[in-house]
Write a protein that holds these residues in place. Structure first.
Motif, mmCIF file in Angstrom:
data_model
loop_
_atom_site.group_PDB
_atom_site.id
_atom_site.type_symbol
_atom_site.label_atom_id
_atom_site.label_comp_id
_atom_site.label_asym_id
_atom_site.label_seq_id
_atom_site.Cartn_x
_atom_site.Cartn_y
_atom_site.Cartn_z
ATOM 1 N N SER A 61 0.848 -1.185 0.000
ATOM 2 C CA SER A 61 0.000 0.000 0.000
ATOM 3 C C SER A 61 0.879 1.228 0.000
ATOM 4 O O SER A 61 1.892 1.280 0.690
ATOM 5 C CB SER A 61 -0.887 -0.020 1.245
ATOM 6 O OG SER A 61 -1.510 1.233 1.409
ATOM 7 N N CYS A 62 0.513 2.227 -0.814
ATOM 8 C CA CYS A 62 1.252 3.484 -0.820
ATOM 9 C C CYS A 62 0.315 4.595 -1.276
ATOM 10 O O CYS A 62 -0.307 4.502 -2.322
ATOM 11 C CB CYS A 62 2.466 3.402 -1.743
ATOM 12 S SG CYS A 62 3.538 4.849 -1.608
ATOM 13 N N SER A 63 0.194 5.620 -0.448
ATOM 14 C CA SER A 63 -0.622 6.768 -0.828
ATOM 15 C C SER A 63 -0.066 8.000 -0.119
ATOM 16 O O SER A 63 0.745 7.884 0.790
ATOM 17 C CB SER A 63 -2.085 6.540 -0.440
ATOM 18 O OG SER A 63 -2.198 6.326 0.949
ATOM 19 N N PRO A 69 -3.752 7.940 -4.094
ATOM 20 C CA PRO A 69 -2.915 6.783 -4.393
ATOM 21 C C PRO A 69 -1.584 7.179 -5.022
ATOM 22 O O PRO A 69 -1.499 8.149 -5.773
ATOM 23 C CB PRO A 69 -3.764 5.961 -5.371
ATOM 24 C CG PRO A 69 -4.866 6.839 -5.810
ATOM 25 C CD PRO A 69 -5.029 7.938 -4.807
ATOM 26 N N CYS A 70 -0.533 6.434 -4.690
ATOM 27 C CA CYS A 70 0.790 6.684 -5.238
ATOM 28 C C CYS A 70 0.812 6.300 -6.714
ATOM 29 O O CYS A 70 0.409 5.202 -7.084
ATOM 30 C CB CYS A 70 1.816 5.853 -4.471
ATOM 31 S SG CYS A 70 3.442 5.841 -5.235
ATOM 32 N N GLY A 71 1.285 7.225 -7.570
ATOM 33 C CA GLY A 71 1.335 6.954 -8.997
ATOM 34 C C GLY A 71 2.392 5.926 -9.375
ATOM 35 O O GLY A 71 2.358 5.362 -10.463
ATOM 36 N N PRO A 78 6.899 -3.067 -6.046
ATOM 37 C CA PRO A 78 6.968 -1.981 -5.054
ATOM 38 C C PRO A 78 7.491 -0.680 -5.657
ATOM 39 O O PRO A 78 8.478 -0.690 -6.396
ATOM 40 C CB PRO A 78 7.957 -2.518 -4.010
ATOM 41 C CG PRO A 78 8.005 -3.992 -4.225
ATOM 42 C CD PRO A 78 7.733 -4.218 -5.678
ATOM 43 N N CYS A 79 6.825 0.434 -5.354
ATOM 44 C CA CYS A 79 7.300 1.743 -5.808
ATOM 45 C C CYS A 79 8.542 2.140 -5.013
ATOM 46 O O CYS A 79 8.921 1.475 -4.051
ATOM 47 C CB CYS A 79 6.198 2.778 -5.618
ATOM 48 S SG CYS A 79 5.735 2.999 -3.892
ATOM 49 N N LYS A 80 9.161 3.270 -5.389
ATOM 50 C CA LYS A 80 10.410 3.667 -4.733
ATOM 51 C C LYS A 80 10.212 3.996 -3.259
ATOM 52 O O LYS A 80 11.139 3.870 -2.462
ATOM 53 C CB LYS A 80 11.038 4.858 -5.469
ATOM 54 C CG LYS A 80 10.181 6.103 -5.476
ATOM 55 C CD LYS A 80 10.831 7.231 -6.254
ATOM 56 C CE LYS A 80 9.925 8.457 -6.260
ATOM 57 N NZ LYS A 80 10.512 9.601 -6.939
ATOM 58 N N HIS A 81 8.977 4.380 -2.882
ATOM 59 C CA HIS A 81 8.723 4.676 -1.464
ATOM 60 C C HIS A 81 8.755 3.396 -0.638
ATOM 61 O O HIS A 81 9.311 3.361 0.448
ATOM 62 C CB HIS A 81 7.358 5.366 -1.308
ATOM 63 C CG HIS A 81 7.155 6.489 -2.277
ATOM 64 N ND1 HIS A 81 6.248 6.443 -3.299
ATOM 65 C CD2 HIS A 81 7.811 7.668 -2.400
ATOM 66 C CE1 HIS A 81 6.330 7.557 -4.010
ATOM 67 N NE2 HIS A 81 7.270 8.315 -3.489
ATOM 68 N N LEU A 82 8.149 2.335 -1.169
ATOM 69 C CA LEU A 82 8.161 1.051 -0.475
ATOM 70 C C LEU A 82 9.584 0.487 -0.400
ATOM 71 O O LEU A 82 9.974 -0.108 0.602
ATOM 72 C CB LEU A 82 7.224 0.064 -1.175
ATOM 73 C CG LEU A 82 5.730 0.324 -0.906
ATOM 74 C CD1 LEU A 82 4.857 -0.362 -1.934
ATOM 75 C CD2 LEU A 82 5.353 -0.141 0.496
HETATM 76 ZN ZN LIG Z 1 4.802 5.033 -3.516
#
Ligand SMILES: [Zn+2]
Length: 160
Positions: A61-63, A69-71, A78-82
């Motif tokens: 989950s990422c927002s 929601p995270c683009g 996984p996005c770079k934040h995760l």
């Molecule tokens: Zn993200």
């Protein structure tokens, strides 16, 4: 009374996130059956992402803190934040503890990231974010160097 001055001098005090902008991942915890935390946006210092990885399920989950929601999180990668969240968790807790908590089976020579059986699973960002704000308030209070606006009305001993 100069109200305009009072409002200007109070501005830094009501923006507690700003002094910590250099921290890429200002908050990470293993709690509620998730690795969860807050990750600074790479491009916008006013924005943070609330990211989590479910223990066992590996639901991602990422927002943003505004629940957008995270683009960068599309499908199961996984996005770079995760990725930043996972890196920070390994620094703080050690890879073994993070792997045990999330139930990641790490193969020889592979990273925790590669051991995730991940899929997109939105979780309530507001819960994580309020936990972060409590943590932040606790951290900030003893170390604040911001002027206290109430004291501006009392001149220093040298001022006449
Ligand atoms: Zn993200």
């Amino acid at each position: 009374m100069d109200l305009d001055f009072a409002q200007r001098s109070a501005a830094p005090v009501i923006a507690p996130v700003r002094p910590r902008k250099l921290a890429k991942v200002p908050f990470v915890e293993l709690a509620d059956g998730r690795l969860q935390g807050v990750v600074s946006s790479g491009s916008d210092i006013e924005r943070v992402y609330v990211s989590s990885i479910g223990a066992g399920s590996h639901g991602l989950s990422c927002s943003t803190n505004n629940n957008r929601p995270c683009g960068g999180l599309r499908g199961s990668y996984p996005c770079k934040h995760l990725q930043a969240l996972l890196d920070e968790a390994v620094l703080q807790y050690g890879a073994d503890r993070v792997a045990r908590y999330l139930r990641i089976e790490v193969e020889e020579g592979k990273s925790l990231l590669q051991g995730l059986h991940s899929h997109h699973e939105p979780s309530p960002a507001a819960t994580v974010f309020s936990s972060f704000l409590r943590h932040l308030a606790y951290l900030e209070l003893p170390v604040t160097t911001d002027p206290i606006p109430e004291l501006h009305w009392f001149p220093g001993t040298g001022a006449r």
